[in-house]
Design a protein around this motif. Structure first.
Motif, PDB file in Angstrom:
ATOM      1  N   LYS A 238       0.863  -1.104   0.097  1.00 63.21           N
ATOM      2  CA  LYS A 238      -0.002   0.133   0.075  1.00 63.21           C
ATOM      3  C   LYS A 238       0.821   1.305  -0.052  1.00 63.21           C
ATOM      4  O   LYS A 238       0.645   2.088  -0.811  1.00 63.21           O
ATOM      5  N   SER A 240       4.154   1.489  -0.717  1.00 61.05           N
ATOM      6  CA  SER A 240       4.694   1.711  -1.940  1.00 61.05           C
ATOM      7  C   SER A 240       3.977   2.332  -3.093  1.00 61.05           C
ATOM      8  O   SER A 240       4.191   3.266  -3.935  1.00 61.05           O
ATOM      9  N   THR A 259       4.319  -2.046   9.102  1.00 63.49           N
ATOM     10  CA  THR A 259       5.190  -0.677   9.150  1.00 63.49           C
ATOM     11  C   THR A 259       4.283   0.527   9.301  1.00 63.49           C
ATOM     12  O   THR A 259       4.651   1.313  10.256  1.00 63.49           O
TER      13      THR A 259
HETATM   14  N1  LIG Z   1       8.396  -7.211  -5.879  1.00 62.35           N
HETATM   15  C1  LIG Z   1       7.613  -6.161  -5.581  1.00 62.35           C
HETATM   16  N2  LIG Z   1       7.649  -5.791  -4.159  1.00 62.35           N
HETATM   17  C2  LIG Z   1       7.084  -4.894  -3.750  1.00 62.35           C
HETATM   18  C3  LIG Z   1       6.110  -4.084  -4.624  1.00 62.35           C
HETATM   19  N3  LIG Z   1       5.514  -3.189  -3.665  1.00 62.35           N
HETATM   20  C4  LIG Z   1       5.947  -3.375  -2.562  1.00 62.35           C
HETATM   21  N4  LIG Z   1       7.115  -4.284  -2.617  1.00 62.35           N
HETATM   22  C5  LIG Z   1       7.633  -4.763  -1.240  1.00 62.35           C
HETATM   23  O1  LIG Z   1       6.681  -5.361  -0.449  1.00 62.35           O
HETATM   24  C6  LIG Z   1       7.292  -4.903   0.933  1.00 62.35           C
HETATM   25  C7  LIG Z   1       5.995  -4.007   1.794  1.00 62.35           C
HETATM   26  O2  LIG Z   1       5.720  -2.860   0.976  1.00 62.35           O
HETATM   27  P1  LIG Z   1       4.780  -1.575   1.752  1.00 62.35           P
HETATM   28  O3  LIG Z   1       4.741  -0.641   0.726  1.00 62.35           O
HETATM   29  O4  LIG Z   1       5.519  -1.520   2.928  1.00 62.35           O
HETATM   30  O5  LIG Z   1       3.674  -2.522   2.011  1.00 62.35           O
HETATM   31  P2  LIG Z   1       2.369  -1.728   2.929  1.00 62.35           P
HETATM   32  O6  LIG Z   1       1.115  -2.507   2.477  1.00 62.35           O
HETATM   33  O7  LIG Z   1       2.517  -0.494   3.162  1.00 62.35           O
HETATM   34  O8  LIG Z   1       2.743  -2.516   4.426  1.00 62.35           O
HETATM   35  P3  LIG Z   1       2.020  -2.280   5.783  1.00 62.35           P
HETATM   36  O9  LIG Z   1       2.310  -0.702   6.154  1.00 62.35           O
HETATM   37  O10 LIG Z   1       3.260  -3.018   6.846  1.00 62.35           O
HETATM   38  O11 LIG Z   1       0.927  -2.634   5.962  1.00 62.35           O
HETATM   39  C8  LIG Z   1       8.650  -3.896   1.117  1.00 62.35           C
HETATM   40  O12 LIG Z   1       9.539  -4.817   1.009  1.00 62.35           O
HETATM   41  C9  LIG Z   1       8.291  -3.579  -0.627  1.00 62.35           C
HETATM   42  O13 LIG Z   1       9.499  -3.245  -1.183  1.00 62.35           O
HETATM   43  C10 LIG Z   1       6.009  -4.450  -5.911  1.00 62.35           C
HETATM   44  O14 LIG Z   1       5.200  -3.815  -6.724  1.00 62.35           O
HETATM   45  N5  LIG Z   1       6.856  -5.398  -6.372  1.00 62.35           N
END
Ligand SMILES: Nc1nc2c(ncn2[C@@H]2O[C@H](COP(=O)(O)OP(=O)(O)OP(=O)(O)O)[C@@H](O)[C@H]2O)c(=O)[nH]1
Ligand SMILES: [Mg+2]
Length: 458
Positions: A238, A240, A259
């Motif tokens: 999310k 990202s 995170t």
């Molecule tokens: N391969 C790949 N990895 C990704 C992509 N988007 C995010 N990641 C990885 O996934 C992990 C989590 O990404 P975040 O963007 O922190 O995910 P989030 O949903 O915000 O996570 P929380 O805040 O913990 O709920 C990180 O290690 C990123 O590098 C993508 O499009 N491709």
């Protein structure tokens, strides 16, 4: 309008916003505006502002009672009635330094003016019939419009498009009242014909009110912009996607689940609309109280949002409880959800949650562009259901609802043995409701409520 205002007092206020900028603007309005401007101004030779013709601009100085110069300024002289307030008005353009602005206002007050209340210039414009209350409300919307769409609509309303519609209702209801009153002169069978005509007039107004009311649900988006929340499991990507959509690394991204703990907002203008993107804490069962509080906020954001990007990690299996959460969100907010499978650069799993979904990777620009397009399409979808070109304030909406109710009370009376006295009575009430809408007859409290949220200087 039987309103009690101290219209004879001359008022002054800073009209330009407080803060940095090259030019400041002060407006003086009231019967003594020119006389007061004479007292604080100095021109070359024996020139005085009061000796000049209306709607002219003059270069001069502001001097305090001791004769010291405060600033070199431009005076814009506008005599009643062709002014915004309908009263004599002098506008002073000075150098935008807070000390200068303050000193000029202090001089003006010493010379006999008083500080204007919030919205007082506009209130005077209404009282002096330069604009009606609907147009005054449009001024506030115009200043605070956060989207081009909102701006366009409030500008049209300032020019009187909504007032025109309301005026039309008034004319139709006056015709209906005239018919109802005329019917007293006729015997029952003849007067039936009047009932048919009255019914036609009223039904037409009811239909048009319905059209006006249609867009009320979208008023908030038009005024304030669109809220787009990114919701989904922990680690789904999310933050990202949030960063990629806003084009900056606002939210922290790590490979650790959980995170993002709190809600993060970022605003941007797109195609004349204001988007507020909202990153949220990932959804999962947790015993950590901070994380649990964050998750609760995510649910609230989903509810508040106009559009929900439901983010599902396309690269990993979902647990049963995750599937439950996604299905729960789907059943609650189906119409505003855009389903998204993230991490499309990795091998994908079909979670069979939606018949159709977007596959995106935050690492690929073209997939961010696709997501951007999908959001725009959803916004277009929201606005195509919008039936009316008008922005209604809550006050206007409430009064139109009351009018609609009143008119619907009249319709059943227009059958056999019509009690025209009663019809006339209801029509008169409907007409006074309309007069309140435009400000033709409104109580002082009603008027104050409209201007309470204005800023000083407007
Ligand atoms: N391969 C790949 N990895 C990704 C992509 N988007 C995010 N990641 C990885 O996934 C992990 C989590 O990404 P975040 O963007 O922190 O995910 P989030 O949903 O915000 O996570 P929380 O805040 O913990 O709920 C990180 O290690 C990123 O590098 C993508 O499009 N491709
Ligand atoms: Mg995050």
């Amino acid at each position: 309008m039987a309103l009690h205002i101290q219209d004879e007092q001359t008022i002054v206020a800073q009209c330009s916003p407080k803060g940095a900028g090259a030019i400041g603007l002060i407006r003086i309005s009231g019967v003594n505006a020119v006389h007061i401007a004479d007292k604080i101004s100095q021109f070359s030779g024996t020139k005085k502002l009061s000796g000049q013709s209306s709607h002219t601009i003059h270069y001069g100085k502001i001097v305090d009672p001791q004769g010291s110069t405060i600033d070199a300024v431009l005076f814009l002289l506008m005599r009643a009635p062709k002014t915004f307030t309908g009263q004599d008005t002098v506008e002073i353009t000075c150098h935008n330094n807070p000390f200068i602005l303050e000193a000029i206002i202090a001089c003006t007050i010493k010379a006999g003016a008083r500080l204007a209340d919030a919205g007082e210039f506009t209130k005077r414009a209404v009282i002096n019939k330069k604009i009606d209350l609907i147009q005054a409300e449009a001024i506030k919307d115009l200043i605070h419009a956060n989207s081009q769409e909102g701006l366009k609509r409030s500008l049209a309303q300032l020019e009187g498009t909504l007032s025109h519609d309301i005026h039309f209702f008034e004319q139709e209801l006056v015709k209906a009242l005239a018919l109802s009153e005329a019917s007293f002169e006729f015997i029952d069978e003849e007067s039936m014909e009047f009932g048919i005509q009255i019914k036609k007039l009223i039904s037409n107004v009811i239909a048009q009110i319905a059209q006006l009311q249609k867009s009320f649900a979208q008023q908030k988006q038009i005024r304030e912009g669109i809220r787009i929340a990114l919701i989904g499991s922990v680690n789904a990507g999310k933050s990202s996607l949030f960063n990629a959509l806003i084009g900056s690394d606002r939210a922290i991204v790590t490979d650790q689940a959980g995170t993002t703990r709190d809600v993060i907002e970022a605003g941007l203008y797109k195609d004349g609309l204001y988007w507020t993107l909202i990153d949220t804490a990932g959804l999962r069962k947790t015993s950590n109280t901070i994380e649990a509080a964050g998750i609760e906020r995510s649910y609230k954001e989903a509810q508040k949002a106009d559009i929900v990007l439901l983010i599902i990690d396309g690269s990993v299996e979902l647990s049963t409880s995750e599937k439950e959460v996604y299905n729960d969100l789907l059943s609650l907010y189906a119409s505003k959800i855009i389903p998204v499978h993230s991490k499309s650069d990795m091998p994908q799993i079909d979670h069979a949650l939606f018949p159709d979904y977007l596959k995106v990777s935050s690492h690929q620009d073209d997939s961010i562009a696709t997501l951007d397009q999908a959001i725009k399409a959803k916004i277009a979808d929201i606005f195509t259901h919008d039936g009316s070109a008008h922005l209604l304030t809550t006050r206007q909406h409430g009064l139109l609802l009351a009018l609609d109710q009143k008119l619907n009370e009249i319709l059943p009376l227009l059958k056999e043995d019509i009690a025209y006295e009663l019809v006339s009575h209801h029509l008169q009430e409907a007409l006074s409701g309309l007069a309140e809408l435009t400000g033709k007859s409104i109580s002082e409290q009603g008027m104050d409520a409209v201007f309470r949220d204005f800023c000083v200087g407007k």
